[in-house]
Design a protein around this motif. Structure first.
Motif, PDB file in Angstrom:
ATOM      1  N   LEU A   9       0.820  -1.214   0.000  1.00  0.00           N
ATOM      2  CA  LEU A   9       0.000   0.000   0.000  1.00  0.00           C
ATOM      3  C   LEU A   9       0.853   1.263   0.000  1.00  0.00           C
ATOM      4  O   LEU A   9       1.908   1.309   0.632  1.00  0.00           O
ATOM      5  CB  LEU A   9      -0.918   0.044   1.236  1.00  0.00           C
ATOM      6  CG  LEU A   9      -1.978  -1.037   1.407  1.00  0.00           C
ATOM      7  CD1 LEU A   9      -2.892  -0.670   2.578  1.00  0.00           C
ATOM      8  CD2 LEU A   9      -2.799  -1.257   0.156  1.00  0.00           C
ATOM      9  N   SER A 156       4.473   0.819   1.842  1.00  0.00           N
ATOM     10  CA  SER A 156       4.766  -0.451   2.524  1.00  0.00           C
ATOM     11  C   SER A 156       5.544  -1.381   1.605  1.00  0.00           C
ATOM     12  O   SER A 156       5.501  -1.254   0.381  1.00  0.00           O
ATOM     13  CB  SER A 156       3.476  -1.146   2.967  1.00  0.00           C
ATOM     14  OG  SER A 156       2.949  -1.926   1.906  1.00  0.00           O
ATOM     15  N   LEU A 208       7.856 -12.146  -7.502  1.00  0.00           N
ATOM     16  CA  LEU A 208       6.605 -11.383  -7.500  1.00  0.00           C
ATOM     17  C   LEU A 208       5.941 -11.456  -8.867  1.00  0.00           C
ATOM     18  O   LEU A 208       6.617 -11.476  -9.892  1.00  0.00           O
ATOM     19  CB  LEU A 208       6.883  -9.917  -7.160  1.00  0.00           C
ATOM     20  CG  LEU A 208       7.365  -9.620  -5.739  1.00  0.00           C
ATOM     21  CD1 LEU A 208       7.716  -8.145  -5.608  1.00  0.00           C
ATOM     22  CD2 LEU A 208       6.306 -10.005  -4.718  1.00  0.00           C
TER      23      LEU A 208
HETATM   24  P1  ADP Z   1       5.975   2.916  -7.926  1.00  0.00           P
HETATM   25  O1  ADP Z   1       6.865   3.992  -7.393  1.00  0.00           O
HETATM   26  O2  ADP Z   1       6.095   2.704  -9.386  1.00  0.00           O
HETATM   27  O3  ADP Z   1       4.550   3.036  -7.506  1.00  0.00           O
HETATM   28  P2  ADP Z   1       7.232   1.056  -6.061  1.00  0.00           P
HETATM   29  O4  ADP Z   1       8.236   0.024  -6.453  1.00  0.00           O
HETATM   30  O5  ADP Z   1       7.703   2.185  -5.239  1.00  0.00           O
HETATM   31  O6  ADP Z   1       6.504   1.532  -7.366  1.00  0.00           O
HETATM   32  O7  ADP Z   1       6.091   0.280  -5.287  1.00  0.00           O
HETATM   33  C1  ADP Z   1       4.952   0.870  -4.891  1.00  0.00           C
HETATM   34  C2  ADP Z   1       4.177  -0.114  -4.015  1.00  0.00           C
HETATM   35  O8  ADP Z   1       3.914  -1.309  -4.724  1.00  0.00           O
HETATM   36  C3  ADP Z   1       4.891  -0.551  -2.763  1.00  0.00           C
HETATM   37  O9  ADP Z   1       3.975  -0.522  -1.696  1.00  0.00           O
HETATM   38  C4  ADP Z   1       5.328  -1.968  -3.064  1.00  0.00           C
HETATM   39  O10 ADP Z   1       5.349  -2.752  -1.885  1.00  0.00           O
HETATM   40  C5  ADP Z   1       4.252  -2.447  -3.986  1.00  0.00           C
HETATM   41  N1  ADP Z   1       4.651  -3.494  -4.916  1.00  0.00           N
HETATM   42  C6  ADP Z   1       5.744  -3.500  -5.703  1.00  0.00           C
HETATM   43  N2  ADP Z   1       5.758  -4.620  -6.470  1.00  0.00           N
HETATM   44  C7  ADP Z   1       4.631  -5.318  -6.163  1.00  0.00           C
HETATM   45  C8  ADP Z   1       4.069  -6.552  -6.635  1.00  0.00           C
HETATM   46  N3  ADP Z   1       4.640  -7.281  -7.573  1.00  0.00           N
HETATM   47  N4  ADP Z   1       2.900  -6.954  -6.099  1.00  0.00           N
HETATM   48  C9  ADP Z   1       2.284  -6.210  -5.159  1.00  0.00           C
HETATM   49  N5  ADP Z   1       2.770  -5.050  -4.684  1.00  0.00           N
HETATM   50  C10 ADP Z   1       3.922  -4.598  -5.173  1.00  0.00           C
END
Ligand code: ADP
Ligand code: MG
Length: 479
Positions: A9, A156, A208
């Motif tokens: 989240l 998170s 993932l």
């Molecule tokens: P962005 O900046 O592009 O939104 P981030 O890598 O900072 O991407 O991740 C944003 C959120 O997505 C974080 O809370 C992370 O835990 C979650 N997240 C990243 N990869 C996955 C995945 N494969 N499945 C579910 N949640 C994910």
């Protein structure tokens, strides 16, 4: 195939500063459109942002409460995109060097256990304005009162494994920011909202899966429902031989479904770069020590103390510590009461008082029955003046402003009859009047006593002490 959901989240919580993060305008909600937008918020050329120290302190408080590392040096960056409610053409945020990172928070799992969720980072940023589509026919209005309101975005780790877990994590963060007094957490006003990243993978897989991001969820219920339907949708896609596309989706609550908003191909290239108008934020040991020393008792510690100090079941402690106002109310009532047990106070708080608050749509903070007043009511129940039922009636009367507990008892003639002689007389009267039931009881059909107790209570117009009625009736029937 058994699927496992993976969720992370991004929670946006509005910080409760008086003024905006880079200007002196008020952050108060609900003012006339554009009455709280200064030249900085309007993005005029030549004006310069000035960082609000209070927003920095609040972010550090959050970081300290979640075991994050506090960055000694963090940097504001420009996130460039075009949107009518963003007059500068960029949002000031933090990117590579957020103010805090690498923390954790414990949540309750679906099975009632405890699980630690990683907090990747939390960074400071400014909110955008709002487009208003209802007010003008064929036109959109732009209200920049919200532009520049400080936000803390809390990201998170992908540690959550179900919709319910994600909801519980969001609740735990909400509780925490309310305790820390860094946000009012008002979800109707948009002060607390989140984006949910959701993917699935075969159980046992460690890589993932491809995720989608559901934008702008502003209630705990919607977060859980949106994630639930999105998990179901992804399972259908994969089981039909398709693949999940990384994209941004919207949750439509009316149809309980998520819909694609924009895909990765159309994803914005934000061209982040350090904002040349703002100095790096440098935080020293002295500030960290001062903020650490001023942290309040945190939710987990308070919950543990409620169980230990008041002998409450974990479930009661969960409910009472869910927000600081409930916890304070409970403790004030316990300390004001002469004879009610903490469990009794907890029961009345969760039961009768909460029922009234819900019915009247009033928050605990605005209750019309103070903790001291509830305590005096519970003392009257404990000393036998009032039965539980009478107590509820008095509580309603207190809510309606009919006076103090004792004034209401007098005015309504609510004194419970606890005088043994008076109750005996009523019992004798009922025994004489119901020879058939008495014979049934003596013949072994003991359940009929419930009926006889009811008759005595009726004869007393509900005022006899039910415990005494039971006792005296049993003795007389046995004799
Ligand atoms: P962005 O900046 O592009 O939104 P981030 O890598 O900072 O991407 O991740 C944003 C959120 O997505 C974080 O809370 C992370 O835990 C979650 N997240 C990243 N990869 C996955 C995945 N494969 N499945 C579910 N949640 C994910
Ligand atoms: Mg994101």
């Amino acid at each position: 195939m058994e699927w496992e959901a993976v969720i992370g989240l991004e929670i946006h919580t509005q910080l409760a500063t008086e003024s905006k993060i880079f200007s002196g305008s008020s952050t108060r909600y609900g003012a006339r459109p554009n009455s709280q937008a200064s030249l900085v918020d309007l993005g005029y050329p030549g004006v310069l942002p000035v960082l609000n120290a209070e927003a920095v302190h609040m972010a550090v408080r959050f970081g300290l409460a979640t075991g994050c590392t506090i960055a000694r040096r963090s940097v504001f960056a420009r996130k460039n995109y075009f949107y009518p409610d963003l007059p500068k053409g960029y949002q000031i945020s933090q990117y590579e060097l957020p103010i805090v990172h690498g923390g954790h928070l414990d949540i309750v799992t679906e099975e009632g256990g405890v699980k630690t969720i990683g907090i990747t980072r939390a960074h400071l940023e400014e909110d955008a304005g709002k487009s208003l589509h209802e007010d003008f026919q064929g036109l959109s209005g732009i209200d920049l009162n919200r532009a520049g309101t400080p936000l803390l975005e809390i990201v998170s780790e992908p540690d959550l494994r179900s919709a319910r877990e994600a909801g519980n994590y969001m609740r735990a963060i909400h509780t925490l920011v309310r305790y820390l007094d860094i946000s009012d957490g008002n979800m109707q006003e948009g002060s607390f909202r989140c984006d949910a990243n959701v993917s699935i993978r075969p159980r046992g897989e460690t890589e993932l899966g491809t995720r989608t991001e559901i934008k702008n969820l502003n209630s705990f219920r919607f977060v859980e429902k949106a994630i639930q339907v999105e998990i179901g949708r992804q399972i259908d896609v994969l089981e039909d031989g398709g693949s999940v596309v990384q994209e941004t989706r919207l949750y439509d609550a009316d149809r309980n479904e998520t819909r694609a908003m924009r895909g990765k191909e159309e994803a914005n290239d934000y061209r982040y770069f350090p904002d040349p108008d703002l100095l790096p934020v440098v935080i020293g040991d002295d500030l960290i020590e001062r903020l650490q020393a001023n942290l309040p008792e945190l939710p987990a510690a308070k919950r543990a103390r409620f169980i230990e100090q008041y002998g409450l079941p974990a479930h009661d402690a969960d409910i009472l510590t869910a927000n600081p106002e409930s916890a304070a109310y409970f403790e004030a009532a316990v300390s004001a009461s002469r004879s009610a047990s903490p469990k009794t106070v907890s029961n009345w708080f969760q039961g009768e008082l909460t029922a009234i608050l819900r019915r009247e749509s009033v928050e605990v903070a605005d209750t019309r029955v103070s903790a001291a007043t509830l305590a005096s009511l519970l003392d009257r129940v404990a000393d036998g003046t009032l039965s539980g039922r009478m107590g509820k009636e008095v509580l309603e009367a207190l809510w309606n402003g009919e006076g103090s507990v004792d004034e209401i008892i007098e005015a309504r003639g609510l004194r419970q009859i606890s005088d043994a002689g008076a109750i005996e007389a009523l019992v004798d009267q009922v025994i004489d009047g119901h020879p058939e039931q008495v014979a049934q009881f003596r013949g072994g059909k003991t359940r009929v006593i419930g009926y006889l107790v009811g008759q005595v209570m009726k004869a007393s117009r509900g005022k006899a002490n039910p415990r005494q009625v039971n006792e005296i009736l049993k003795n007389k029937l046995a004799g």
